[in-house]
Write an enzyme that holds these catalytic residues in place. Structure first.
Site, PDB file in Angstrom:
ATOM      1  CG  ASP A  15      -0.381  -6.101  19.907  1.00 24.17           C
ATOM      2  OD1 ASP A  15       0.054  -6.689  20.912  1.00 24.17           O
ATOM      3  OD2 ASP A  15      -1.592  -5.884  19.713  1.00 24.17           O
ATOM      4  CG  ASP A  17      -4.257 -11.415  21.875  1.00 25.58           C
ATOM      5  OD1 ASP A  17      -5.153 -12.196  21.520  1.00 25.58           O
ATOM      6  OD2 ASP A  17      -3.236 -11.778  22.486  1.00 25.58           O
TER       7      ASP A  17
END
Length: 235
Positions: A15, A17
Site C-alpha cells: 500500500d 499512504d
C-alpha cells in the site's frame, strides 16, 4: 513464543499512504475543508474512510452523484494533500532499496515489488517523488486501474499480475484494515504496520498474518532468486 519470523515470497505488494508515506497532515487538512463544504465531521469520516478509494468515500459522504464533479473533487482533495508535503515513513525507503537492489538479476528486480494504492494515478507519482520513494519497475496499481477498490481483492490481484506472480505467493503490506482485508481476500499473506492505526484497532477489524510497529522491523535478503523477509513482531 518467538517474535521473529522468516518468510519466502515471490513479490511484495505495498500500500502507499500510511504504509510507505505519511500524508496524514494533508489528509486531515483536506477532510477539514470538505467537512465544512459538505457538512460532516472530519475526524469521523477520515477514520472511516482510511484505505478506501477517495472516489468511493466522496461519493458516500459528500453525496456526489455527478461523475464529472466527483472527479474534480477527488483532484481538489489530492492537491490539498500534496500541498501539505507528505514524507516517507520509517524504514520504507531502506526496505525498498533492499528489495530493488539486492538481486543482480534485473528480471527479478522488475517483478519483485509493486504499489497498490487507493489514490489516483494523478496523485500517486508526485506523492512518491516528494517523499523520495522510487516508483516500482513493475509499475503502479491505482484507483483508476480497478473497478472495485479495497476491501475488495481487485487491487492486489492486479498488483500480483503486474509482478507476474500468483497472489498466493505474495506478501501484502498495509496499514489499514480495509487493505489488509483486500490482501487476505486476494489469497496473499498480510503484514500490518501500526503507522496509522493501533495494534488493537487493526486486530479488531482484520486478521493480518503478521503485525509490526513500522517497516524498520522488516528486512529482506535475496536467496536463489526469492525474497526472504525477516519480520520482527516485538513491540
Amino acid at each position: 513464543m518467538s517474535t521473529r519470523h522468516i518468510i519466502t515470497v515471490d513479490a511484495v505488494l505495498f500500500d502507499m499512504d500510511g504504509t510507505l508515506i505519511d500524508s496524514t497532515p494533508g489528509v486531515m487538512t483536506a477532510w477539514g475543508i470538505f467537512a465544512k463544504d459538505y457538512g460532516f465531521d472530519a475526524d469521523t469520516v477520515a477514520h472511516a474512510s482510511h484505505g478506501r478509494r477517495l472516489h468511493d468515500t466522496l461519493r458516500e459522504f459528500c453525496k456526489i452523484e455527478d461523475e464529472a464533479k466527483l472527479l474534480a473533487e477527488v483532484t481538489r482533495f489530492e492537491e490539498e494533500v500534496l500541498n501539505a508535503g507528505p514524507v516517507a515513513l520509517p524504514g520504507a525507503i531502506e526496505l525498498i532499496r533492499q528489495i530493488q537492489y539486492g538481486n543482480p538479476s534485473q528480471e527479478a528486480q522488475r517483478h519483485s515489488w509493486v504499489i497498490a494504492t487507493s489514490a489516483t494515478n494523478v496523485y500517486t507519482p508526485p506523492a512518491l517523488r516528494v517523499c523520495g520513494v522510487p516508483i516500482p519497475l513493475a509499475g503502479l496499481v491505482t484507483s483508476d486501474d480497478v473497478t472495485r477498490g479495497k476491501p475488495h481483492p481487485d487491487p492486489y490481484l492486479a498488483a500480483a499480475k503486474r509482478c507476474g506472480a500468483e497472489s498466493e505467493k505474495c506478501l501484502v503490506v498495509e496499514d489499514a484494515p480495509s487493505g489488509l482485508n483486500a490482501g487476505r481476500a486476494a489469497g496473499s499473506k498480510t503484514l500490518a504496520v501500526c503507522t496509522s492505526h493501533t495494534r488493537q484497532e487493526i486486530l479488531n477489524a482484520s486478521t493480518p498474518d503478521y503485525i509490526v510497529k513500522d517497516l524498520t522491523k522488516v528486512s529482506v535478503n535475496w536467496i536463489d532468486g526469492k525474497l526472504h523477509l525477516t519480520i520482527d513482531e516485538s513491540e
